[in-house]
Design an enzyme around this catalytic site. Structure first.
Site, PDB file in Angstrom:
ATOM      1  CG  HIS A  92      42.056  36.297  41.210  1.00  0.00           C
ATOM      2  ND1 HIS A  92      42.940  36.059  40.172  1.00  0.00           N
ATOM      3  CD2 HIS A  92      41.872  35.086  41.809  1.00  0.00           C
ATOM      4  CE1 HIS A  92      43.264  34.775  40.152  1.00  0.00           C
ATOM      5  NE2 HIS A  92      42.624  34.172  41.140  1.00  0.00           N
ATOM      6  CD  GLU A 139      42.855  33.409  31.225  1.00  0.00           C
ATOM      7  OE1 GLU A 139      43.017  33.548  29.998  1.00  0.00           O
ATOM      8  OE2 GLU A 139      42.582  34.359  31.984  1.00  0.00           O
ATOM      9  CG  ASN A 141      41.647  42.737  35.561  1.00  0.00           C
ATOM     10  OD1 ASN A 141      41.240  43.888  35.668  1.00  0.00           O
ATOM     11  ND2 ASN A 141      41.164  41.749  36.308  1.00  0.00           N
TER      12      ASN A 141
END
Length: 333
Positions: A44, A129, A227
């Site tokens: 990403h 995910e 993240n």
């Protein structure tokens, strides 16, 4: 503007899984030539995707968009068994770039489901995910994101359950949800090791320190990078103003008013060249003293798939430890 300082996080930027995934696409282009199709974004980050497009990668939303028999790379976020089956039906030459740490969560989900447990997957509904893990046992996996979700679960408290987590979550927030699950369910299992990846934990810990030492924390990363977004949240939770910066063009100079010290980090899918760009822009605005935070030096390396071996030597290329030379303390150059 008054001169100020920058503290660069250590570690920051690419993790082993991201380096491996990008290396897989580059190696596939070298071996097979363009086009190489990639299902979803390989990682990403908008800059990485754009650079790979220049080399001949074609990014698609579904394996159904890939011409039959073509080379198709699965992204670092993993895919469901249904996607693998559909790719096989189309005769695709599949190269799997799933991060090994994500693959571990898939294996744990299969094992717990086969043992008859309901798998409670802590993560964000709709994230690639999470969708991949869900596909391993859709009738036995339930996604939970918050403590309130735990309270709303329509399961008896003595249900045999197992807890897994998305690898890119905030460690602190996930711990709260897991504590709520432990408090509610009497027969609960977790894997032997935490699912949140080492790189996410290391970057979040570094950001906590930046937040305590600096007026402002800037995290380089794309808006769809889980993240990176978690790192911004962690910085804010630990007392600093914090913003996500996809690249230097997104820096808002108003953020710098009254600021004398800035902490700069980067998500696990953000390349160092974007950090260079942001630091150079900040230097032009008076933040021209750069120091490197003391932190963990990561040396994790994941090997590439054997099918990418050199056809002559049989050797599989080694994934590099870093994408570029890091910035040097003492200046932005």
């Amino acid at each position: 503007m008054t001169a100020g300082s920058i503290v660069l996080a250590q570690p920051r930027g690419f993790c082993a899984g991201v380096r491996r995934a990008i290396g897989i696409v580059e190696r596939a282009l070298d071996l097979y030539g363009a086009p190489v199709y990639v299902r979803k974004e390989i990682v990403h980050n908008h800059h990485i995707v754009a650079e790979l497009v220049k080399r001949g990668a074609v990014f698609v939303d579904s394996e159904e968009e890939v011409p039959e028999g073509a080379v198709c790379v699965f992204s670092a976020h993993g895919v469901s068994p249904g996607v693998r089956s559909a790719a096989a039906d189309r005769g695709l030459e599949v190269i799997d770039a799933t991060c090994p740490l994500v693959s571990k969560v898939h294996q744990e989900a299969v094992r717990f489901a086969r043992d008859g447990r309901t798998v409670l997957l802590v993560g964000h509904e709709g994230h690639e995910e999470v969708e991949g893990v869900l596909g391993e046992a859709p009738d036995r996996i339930v996604v939970v994101e918050t403590e309130e979700d735990v309270r709303r679960l329509a399961l008896p408290d003595d249900t045999p359950v197992a807890v897994l987590t998305q690898t890119t979550l905030s460690f602190d927030e996930t711990a709260k949800v897991v504590r709520a699950l432990r408090a509610r369910f009497t027969d609960l299992l977790t894997p032997g090791e935490d699912d949140i990846c080492y790189a996410s934990q290391n970057r979040q810990n570094a950001v906590k320190d930046l937040a305590r030492r600096n007026d402002l924390v800037l995290v380089v990363g794309s808006r769809n990078s889980s993240n990176s977004l978690r790192m911004v949240e962690v910085a804010r939770e630990h007392g600093a103003a914090a913003h996500l910066v996809p690249d230097e063009s997104h820096l808002d100079e108003a953020w710098l008013h009254g600021v004398s010290a800035i902490g700069v980090s980067a998500g696990a899918s953000a390349p160092e060249i974007l950090v260079h760009g942001l630091v150079t822009r900040l230097a032009a605005l008076g933040f021209d003293r750069v120091e490197l935070q003391r932190g963990i030096a990561e040396d994790v390396v994941f090997s590439m798939p054997g099918r990418l071996a050199d056809p002559v030597t049989g050797r599989v290329p080694r994934t590099p430890l870093a994408d570029e030379a890091p910035l040097s303390p003492g200046g932005a150059a």
